[in-house]
Design an enzyme around this catalytic site. Structure first.
Site, PDB file in Angstrom:
ATOM      1  N   ASN A  35      45.957  35.184  43.895  1.00  0.00           N
ATOM      2  CA  ASN A  35      45.602  34.896  42.507  1.00  0.00           C
ATOM      3  C   ASN A  35      46.251  35.886  41.541  1.00  0.00           C
ATOM      4  OD1 ASN A  35      44.051  32.555  42.594  1.00  0.00           O
ATOM      5  ND2 ASN A  35      42.170  33.647  43.092  1.00  0.00           N
ATOM      6  N   HIS A  47      46.041  31.713  39.063  1.00  0.00           N
ATOM      7  CA  HIS A  47      44.930  30.925  39.611  1.00  0.00           C
ATOM      8  C   HIS A  47      45.357  29.518  40.008  1.00  0.00           C
ATOM      9  CE1 HIS A  47      41.715  33.834  39.025  1.00  0.00           C
ATOM     10  NE2 HIS A  47      42.282  34.155  37.875  1.00  0.00           N
ATOM     11  N   GLU A  49      37.001  31.485  48.474  1.00  0.00           N
ATOM     12  CA  GLU A  49      37.946  31.175  49.546  1.00  0.00           C
ATOM     13  C   GLU A  49      37.266  31.163  50.906  1.00  0.00           C
ATOM     14  OE1 GLU A  49      38.098  35.685  49.136  1.00  0.00           O
ATOM     15  OE2 GLU A  49      37.710  33.935  47.879  1.00  0.00           O
ATOM     16  N   ASP A  51      44.450  27.862  43.485  1.00  0.00           N
ATOM     17  CA  ASP A  51      43.817  26.544  43.671  1.00  0.00           C
ATOM     18  C   ASP A  51      44.624  25.676  44.625  1.00  0.00           C
ATOM     19  OD1 ASP A  51      41.853  27.315  41.927  1.00  0.00           O
ATOM     20  OD2 ASP A  51      42.614  26.156  40.223  1.00  0.00           O
ATOM     21  N   ASP A  78      38.070  32.418  56.337  1.00  0.00           N
ATOM     22  CA  ASP A  78      38.313  33.052  55.049  1.00  0.00           C
ATOM     23  C   ASP A  78      39.820  33.252  54.887  1.00  0.00           C
ATOM     24  OD1 ASP A  78      36.488  34.911  52.953  1.00  0.00           O
ATOM     25  OD2 ASP A  78      38.601  35.469  53.118  1.00  0.00           O
TER      26      ASP A  78
END
Length: 270
Positions: free
Chosen positions: A141, A146, A176, A150, A133
């Site tokens: 973010n 965002h 994630e 990404d 994770d």
């Protein structure tokens, strides 16, 4: 008995030389009429033959056109089949690969992992699973946007994939959160790979506009170890180990140490 033909009686006043000529002419005209009848029959036969020949040619041309059209239809059908097969492969690829990161989708990962768990149950082949994770991903973010998140996800999967073997599978389970499937590996090597991945991710420096994004990740590790282990139970142990790593401060590896009795009860010793 031979019939004696009598000579013409030239003394008969009703007879003349012209009568014989007229008889011959009449006979000749009758023969001409018969020949004309025969000729008419031949002409009728020729007309029928010609009509049949023309009809045959028309049917041959029609057959040729139909065969040409059939070939074109077959070509279009073959092209349609190829297009559908390509679309099917594309849909299968979309179903198997996460479009953003290139990792396996959750569904595809679980299918591959399910097959591996069957191998473990049948042959006892040593295999392992990691849950990973990205730490503080929501902060990335919120702070950078965002698009930056990404890019961080893509970079994470790319660096992890580069460090793994061809037989290993990286899957995106959601957001994630990722899982790594490592077949045919012993416990010591599994822990070493997990630590190497943690180090690789911690070294990432992602330039973003006028700033820099630093990534770390937490890892939970578990093995197929207890009799009857399936992928759900092993993933559950790895997931618990992952949350233990996060509780311990993130950016670390925690290995589940499930014994036989613990594996049977579904709990993990961490």
């Amino acid at each position: 008995m031979t019939k004696i033909r009598r000579p013409l009686d030239t003394t008969n006043s009703d007879f003349s030389l012209f009568d014989q000529e007229e008889a011959m002419i009449a006979e000749g005209e009758q023969m001409i009429r018969k020949l004309e009848e025969v000729s008419d029959g031949v002409r009728s036969l020729m007309r029928a033959y010609r009509q049949g020949y023309r009809e045959q040619r028309r049917l041959v041309r029609l057959s040729d056109r139909m065969q040409d059209e059939l070939r074109r239809l077959n070509q279009r059908l073959e092209a349609e089949v190829r297009a559908r097969e390509a679309l099917t492969r594309r849909l299968e690829a979309l179903a198997a690969v996460d479009e953003l990161t290139g990792a396996a989708t959750r569904r595809h990962f679980m299918e591959v992992a399910g097959a591996l768990s069957q191998r473990w149950q049948q042959d006892g082949i040593s295999s392992g699973v990691m849950m990973a994770d990205i730490d503080q991903f929501k902060t990335i973010n919120d702070r950078f946007g965002h698009a930056a998140g990404d890019e961080a996800l893509r970079l994470f999967v790319g660096r992890v994939s580069e460090a793994l073997r061809e037989t290993d599978v990286v899957g995106r389970l959601g957001g994630e959160e990722f899982a790594v499937l490592l077949p045919d590996i012993d416990a010591g090597e599994l822990d070493q790979i997990a630590e190497r991945l943690r180090s690789i991710i911690a070294a990432i420096r992602l330039p973003w506009k006028e700033d820099e994004i630093r990534l770390t990740a937490s890892f939970g590790v578990a093995r197929f170890s207890a009799p009857g282990d399936d992928i759900d139970r092993v993933l559950s142990r790895a997931d618990k180990a992952l949350y233990a790593a996060k509780r311990a401060g993130r950016n670390r590896v925690v290995t589940s140490d499930a014994g036989t009795a613990e594996g049977e009860s579904g709990s993990a010793g961490i």
